[in-house]
Design an enzyme around this catalytic site. Sequence first.
Site, PDB file in Angstrom:
ATOM      1  N   GLY A  38    -119.150 -42.615 -72.283  1.00 19.07           N
ATOM      2  CA  GLY A  38    -120.271 -42.265 -71.404  1.00 19.07           C
ATOM      3  C   GLY A  38    -121.558 -43.023 -71.651  1.00 19.07           C
ATOM      4  O   GLY A  38    -122.361 -43.201 -70.737  1.00 19.07           O
ATOM      5  N   ASP A  93    -124.844 -40.364 -73.698  1.00 19.48           N
ATOM      6  CA  ASP A  93    -125.308 -40.214 -72.317  1.00 19.48           C
ATOM      7  C   ASP A  93    -126.049 -38.904 -72.097  1.00 19.48           C
ATOM      8  O   ASP A  93    -127.132 -38.884 -71.529  1.00 19.48           O
ATOM      9  CB  ASP A  93    -124.124 -40.349 -71.340  1.00 19.48           C
ATOM     10  CG  ASP A  93    -122.930 -39.449 -71.687  1.00 19.48           C
ATOM     11  OD1 ASP A  93    -122.996 -38.693 -72.689  1.00 19.48           O
ATOM     12  OD2 ASP A  93    -121.919 -39.504 -70.967  1.00 19.48           O
ATOM     13  N   ASP A  96    -125.403 -31.769 -73.700  1.00 19.28           N
ATOM     14  CA  ASP A  96    -125.076 -30.603 -72.883  1.00 19.28           C
ATOM     15  C   ASP A  96    -125.084 -29.394 -73.823  1.00 19.28           C
ATOM     16  O   ASP A  96    -126.138 -28.841 -74.093  1.00 19.28           O
ATOM     17  CB  ASP A  96    -123.727 -30.862 -72.202  1.00 19.28           C
ATOM     18  CG  ASP A  96    -123.281 -29.753 -71.263  1.00 19.28           C
ATOM     19  OD1 ASP A  96    -124.137 -28.967 -70.846  1.00 19.28           O
ATOM     20  OD2 ASP A  96    -122.080 -29.676 -70.946  1.00 19.28           O
ATOM     21  N   PHE A 145    -123.441 -30.662 -62.728  1.00 20.56           N
ATOM     22  CA  PHE A 145    -122.532 -31.702 -63.213  1.00 20.56           C
ATOM     23  C   PHE A 145    -122.952 -33.030 -62.595  1.00 20.56           C
ATOM     24  O   PHE A 145    -122.978 -33.180 -61.387  1.00 20.56           O
ATOM     25  CB  PHE A 145    -121.070 -31.386 -62.905  1.00 20.56           C
ATOM     26  CG  PHE A 145    -120.146 -32.255 -63.708  1.00 20.56           C
ATOM     27  CD1 PHE A 145    -119.829 -31.931 -65.018  1.00 20.56           C
ATOM     28  CD2 PHE A 145    -119.648 -33.437 -63.169  1.00 20.56           C
ATOM     29  CE1 PHE A 145    -119.023 -32.762 -65.785  1.00 20.56           C
ATOM     30  CE2 PHE A 145    -118.838 -34.277 -63.933  1.00 20.56           C
ATOM     31  CZ  PHE A 145    -118.531 -33.934 -65.245  1.00 20.56           C
ATOM     32  N   VAL A 146    -123.298 -33.984 -63.447  1.00 19.04           N
ATOM     33  CA  VAL A 146    -123.840 -35.245 -62.954  1.00 19.04           C
ATOM     34  C   VAL A 146    -122.915 -36.420 -63.264  1.00 19.04           C
ATOM     35  O   VAL A 146    -122.150 -36.386 -64.232  1.00 19.04           O
ATOM     36  CB  VAL A 146    -125.243 -35.515 -63.557  1.00 19.04           C
ATOM     37  CG1 VAL A 146    -126.257 -34.527 -63.021  1.00 19.04           C
ATOM     38  CG2 VAL A 146    -125.211 -35.476 -65.092  1.00 19.04           C
ATOM     39  N   ASP A 152    -118.994 -39.780 -65.986  1.00 19.65           N
ATOM     40  CA  ASP A 152    -117.854 -39.752 -65.073  1.00 19.65           C
ATOM     41  C   ASP A 152    -117.427 -38.359 -64.666  1.00 19.65           C
ATOM     42  O   ASP A 152    -117.759 -37.365 -65.314  1.00 19.65           O
ATOM     43  CB  ASP A 152    -116.649 -40.411 -65.752  1.00 19.65           C
ATOM     44  CG  ASP A 152    -116.017 -39.485 -66.802  1.00 19.65           C
ATOM     45  OD1 ASP A 152    -116.753 -39.054 -67.714  1.00 19.65           O
ATOM     46  OD2 ASP A 152    -114.812 -39.186 -66.688  1.00 19.65           O
ATOM     47  N   ARG A 158    -118.532 -43.918 -63.023  1.00 18.48           N
ATOM     48  CA  ARG A 158    -119.328 -44.445 -64.143  1.00 18.48           C
ATOM     49  C   ARG A 158    -120.162 -45.660 -63.751  1.00 18.48           C
ATOM     50  O   ARG A 158    -121.209 -45.924 -64.335  1.00 18.48           O
ATOM     51  CB  ARG A 158    -118.409 -44.895 -65.294  1.00 18.48           C
ATOM     52  CG  ARG A 158    -117.730 -43.780 -66.045  1.00 18.48           C
ATOM     53  CD  ARG A 158    -117.159 -44.328 -67.353  1.00 18.48           C
ATOM     54  NE  ARG A 158    -116.103 -43.512 -67.916  1.00 18.48           N
ATOM     55  CZ  ARG A 158    -116.291 -42.430 -68.670  1.00 18.48           C
ATOM     56  NH1 ARG A 158    -117.519 -42.022 -68.918  1.00 18.48           N
ATOM     57  NH2 ARG A 158    -115.275 -41.752 -69.147  1.00 18.48           N
TER      58      ARG A 158
HETATM   59  P1  IMP Z   1    -121.684 -31.571 -75.290  1.00 22.37           P
HETATM   60  O1  IMP Z   1    -120.800 -31.749 -76.483  1.00 22.37           O
HETATM   61  O2  IMP Z   1    -121.458 -30.258 -74.602  1.00 22.37           O
HETATM   62  O3  IMP Z   1    -123.150 -31.817 -75.557  1.00 22.37           O
HETATM   63  O4  IMP Z   1    -121.210 -32.593 -74.212  1.00 22.37           O
HETATM   64  C1  IMP Z   1    -121.529 -33.886 -74.267  1.00 22.37           C
HETATM   65  C2  IMP Z   1    -120.473 -34.710 -73.575  1.00 22.37           C
HETATM   66  O5  IMP Z   1    -119.874 -34.051 -72.449  1.00 22.37           O
HETATM   67  C3  IMP Z   1    -121.175 -35.917 -73.058  1.00 22.37           C
HETATM   68  O6  IMP Z   1    -121.061 -36.967 -73.988  1.00 22.37           O
HETATM   69  C4  IMP Z   1    -120.456 -36.195 -71.776  1.00 22.37           C
HETATM   70  O7  IMP Z   1    -119.397 -37.103 -72.035  1.00 22.37           O
HETATM   71  C5  IMP Z   1    -119.859 -34.879 -71.321  1.00 22.37           C
HETATM   72  N1  IMP Z   1    -120.659 -34.231 -70.256  1.00 22.37           N
HETATM   73  C6  IMP Z   1    -121.447 -33.139 -70.369  1.00 22.37           C
HETATM   74  N2  IMP Z   1    -122.050 -32.827 -69.210  1.00 22.37           N
HETATM   75  C7  IMP Z   1    -121.649 -33.786 -68.324  1.00 22.37           C
HETATM   76  C8  IMP Z   1    -121.955 -34.015 -66.936  1.00 22.37           C
HETATM   77  O8  IMP Z   1    -122.726 -33.324 -66.263  1.00 22.37           O
HETATM   78  N3  IMP Z   1    -121.336 -35.109 -66.374  1.00 22.37           N
HETATM   79  C9  IMP Z   1    -120.496 -35.914 -67.073  1.00 22.37           C
HETATM   80  N4  IMP Z   1    -120.193 -35.730 -68.352  1.00 22.37           N
HETATM   81  C10 IMP Z   1    -120.760 -34.671 -68.988  1.00 22.37           C
HETATM   82 MG    MG Z   2    -119.520 -38.401 -73.896  1.00 16.96          MG
END
Ligand code: IMP
Ligand code: MG
Length: 176
Positions: A38, A93, A96, A145-146, A152, A158
């Site tokens: 990402g 990227d 979340d 969701f972006v 992606d 992407r």
């Molecule tokens: P986290 O571990 O929940 O912080 O998620 C981080 C990973 O989830 C990021 O590196 C992204 O690859 C993926 N991700 C989280 N939200 C999105 C979104 O809205 N679109 C696309 N990928 C996302």
């Molecule tokens: Mg990621």
Amino acid sequence: MKTLLTETVIQDGVRRIAQQIAHDFRGKRLTMMGVMTGSVVFLADLMRQLDFPLRVGVVWASSYRASTTRGELVVNTPMMPSVTGDHVLLVDDIFDTGHTLDRLLKEIRKCGPLSVHSAVLLRKQGRREVSLDPDYVAFEIPDEFVVGYGLDYQGHYRHLPYLAALEPDDMAKWPS
Ligand code: IMP
Ligand code: MG
């Protein structure tokens, strides 16, 4: 799809945090570590805004997930360059829930760096599930969701130069 951040707005944000990073790391041994896949576009743009010596590497992290929901996180660090004695800036990227960065920062700390910091293009509001906060954040975004600019949905979108929020019709095009 609904555009959230245009290409121009993203480039301004990348330049803004590049200035902060340059201020904090110029003259230090820095390795930027991109989280694949990402961060690929963000990493490429960010590194080209930094006009001092640095190294670049990647680490791979992925969660098995059906579509937009989260699964178990799998991390692949063997691709990572040695960071002993370096300051490491982990570049992703989006922040979340924060579990991905939290886990990767712990893995990198085991490799003996001088320090570990993190930079993300995006932080989703109201989603954090860990105590950590990224050190550099270019944009705060709502809980949607972006896709685009490296992010992606099922491997698609992407390559878009802008960031967009997916709508149900867009998701239906790419069933899992
Ligand atoms: P986290 O571990 O929940 O912080 O998620 C981080 C990973 O989830 C990021 O590196 C992204 O690859 C993926 N991700 C989280 N939200 C999105 C979104 O809205 N679109 C696309 N990928 C996302
Ligand atoms: Mg990621």
